[in-house]
Write a protein that holds these residues in place. Structure first.
Motif, short mmCIF file in Angstrom:
data_model
loop_
_atom_site.label_atom_id
_atom_site.label_comp_id
_atom_site.label_asym_id
_atom_site.label_seq_id
_atom_site.Cartn_x
_atom_site.Cartn_y
_atom_site.Cartn_z
N PHE A 110 2.00 -42.98 -17.59
CA PHE A 110 3.39 -42.14 -17.31
C PHE A 110 3.20 -41.35 -15.87
O PHE A 110 3.89 -40.61 -15.75
N MET A 111 2.59 -42.28 -14.85
CA MET A 111 2.83 -42.00 -13.66
C MET A 111 4.07 -42.81 -12.98
O MET A 111 4.63 -42.64 -11.89
N ALA A 112 4.61 -43.46 -14.08
CA ALA A 112 5.81 -44.20 -13.93
C ALA A 112 6.91 -43.43 -13.21
O ALA A 112 7.43 -43.75 -12.13
N PRO A 113 7.22 -42.25 -13.58
CA PRO A 113 8.53 -41.41 -12.70
C PRO A 113 8.19 -41.39 -11.37
O PRO A 113 9.05 -41.68 -10.50
N VAL A 114 6.92 -40.98 -10.87
CA VAL A 114 6.68 -40.95 -9.44
C VAL A 114 6.91 -42.06 -8.80
O VAL A 114 7.41 -42.40 -7.80
N VAL A 140 4.56 -35.03 -14.35
CA VAL A 140 3.43 -35.65 -14.12
C VAL A 140 2.21 -34.63 -14.32
O VAL A 140 1.18 -34.78 -15.03
N ALA A 141 2.56 -33.51 -13.41
CA ALA A 141 1.60 -32.45 -13.49
C ALA A 141 1.46 -31.83 -15.26
O ALA A 141 0.24 -31.54 -15.61
N GLY A 142 2.59 -31.84 -15.58
CA GLY A 142 2.66 -31.21 -16.88
C GLY A 142 2.10 -32.14 -18.10
O GLY A 142 0.98 -31.60 -18.92
N LEU A 143 2.05 -33.30 -17.54
CA LEU A 143 1.44 -34.36 -18.47
C LEU A 143 -0.12 -34.46 -18.62
O LEU A 143 -0.78 -34.36 -19.52
N ALA A 265 12.00 -39.53 -19.70
CA ALA A 265 11.40 -40.40 -20.82
C ALA A 265 10.17 -39.92 -20.79
O ALA A 265 9.20 -40.14 -22.00
N SER A 266 9.40 -39.08 -20.13
CA SER A 266 7.97 -38.68 -19.98
C SER A 266 7.90 -37.59 -21.18
O SER A 266 6.87 -37.29 -21.74
N ILE A 294 5.91 -27.37 -19.12
CA ILE A 294 5.90 -27.99 -17.82
C ILE A 294 6.75 -29.32 -17.56
O ILE A 294 7.60 -29.31 -16.60
N VAL A 295 6.55 -30.26 -18.55
CA VAL A 295 7.06 -31.27 -18.59
C VAL A 295 8.43 -31.25 -18.72
O VAL A 295 9.64 -32.04 -18.14
N LEU A 296 8.89 -30.45 -19.79
CA LEU A 296 10.40 -30.21 -19.89
C LEU A 296 11.10 -29.64 -18.81
O LEU A 296 12.38 -30.08 -18.28
#
Length: 328
Positions: A110-114, A140-143, A265-266, A294-296
């Protein structure tokens, strides 16, 4: 309630992405029931892809056969979609978790967004709103907090590479879902993509060795988990966590852009943690709750970038009307 309905009406793509991530969130917990019944992880993945692909192709053949037509010029795209966007994401992740802690492998995927944001900005050369960058990094930090990445960290070079490749293929799913034209029907793309991925995974899953009698059992995957019939868990995984999730996900990306869709999607990881807590009795601790918030936040930041999506402004300006048009 009125405010929430207003947001859904104003941002239908965001609503689709959110529901898609919630549907995808059931895939892991439901797979646990198949694995508890005796299937290997790769066998569970294969039955999921094969079942969903056959279901979609059969239904489309009956109600919308034109969706299954593949333009000859698009055959390479369909093949790449099946290999990269579906099969590779699943298989690389499962190989990665044999060499890395599950949390680390999940974080790498889930580094995919970056990755998507960087690709869109520097390869496609599309200017993105700052919210897209900040939202992706925040998510990503939240994940990292959700999976407690600092625990059990051991650097395995091959595992790290496989995890990053899984993330790159996941990014490819969003980028390809955002890039095809009107000559490709999204439903046909998903159906053939699932079928293609099942074919590709045959040598690894070896379906002839799958213990098919496992689907007649009722299992409890862990202490404190709910007892469910394996066939029921499988059907839910196929219908909701695959067919509905992919259909909503691809259509969401088409509305939001790949950069924003990947970030939203994360939320799948957070949804998966909640479903696992409710169904299979896995602990939902402070880090999962804080990281989830944080992800939200990152997802909400990213969706504000949809307001600045240049494709949405299709009305030509007076200056544009005065310019000559070149047709290539």
């Amino acid at each position: 309630m009125i405010t929430k309905l207003g947001l859904i009406v104003k941002y239908p793509g965001l609503a689709l992405a959110f529901v898609s991530s919630c549907c995808f969130a059931f895939s892991g917990p439901m797979a646990k029931y198949l694995i508890a019944a005796g299937l290997a992880p790769i066998e569970a993945v294969w039955t999921r892809m094969a079942g969903a692909g056959v279901l979609m192709v059969v239904v489309l053949a009956l109600v919308k056969p034109r969706a299954l037509r593949i333009p000859r010029s698009r055959l390479p795209f369909f093949a790449m979609y099946a290999i990269v966007a579906v099969a590779a994401v699943q298989s690389l992740y499962f190989v990665a978790i044999t060499r890395l802690p599950v949390g680390i492998a999940l974080l790498l995927e889930f580094m995919a967004p970056v990755m998507v944001v960087l690709w869109v900005r520097f390869v496609r050369r599309v200017r993105l709103a700052r919210a897209a960058f900040v939202g992706a990094i925040t998510a990503v930090a939240g994940l990292a907090i959700v999976v407690e990445a600092w625990q059990g960290l051991r650097l395995d070079a091959l595992g790290l590479l496989l995890g990053l490749l899984a993330g790159a293929c996941c990014a490819g799913y969003f980028l390809m879902s955002d890039s095809f034209g009107d000559d490709v029907d999204p439903l046909g793309l998903i159906g053939w993509g699932l079928i293609g991925s099942a074919v590709i995974l045959v040598p690894f899953a070896r379906p002839w060795n799958i213990p098919w009698d496992a689907f007649t059992r009722t299992v409890t995957p862990s202490a404190g988990a709910h007892t469910l019939p394996v066939l029921g868990a499988y059907l839910w995984m196929v219908l909701i966590a695959t067919v509905v999730a992919y259909i909503l996900g691809v259509n969401a990306v088409r509305r939001l852009t790949a950069a924003v869709g990947a970030t939203v999607a994360s939320l799948e990881v957070i949804g998966g943690a909640v479903v696992a807590w409710a169904l299979v009795g896995e602990t939902l601790g402070v880090f999962q709750i804080v990281g989830g918030l944080i992800v939200l936040t990152g997802a909400l930041l990213a969706q504000t970038a949809t307001e600045q999506r240049p494709e949405l402004n299709t009305k030509p300006s007076p200056d544009d009307l005065e310019q000559p048009v070149s047709v290539v």
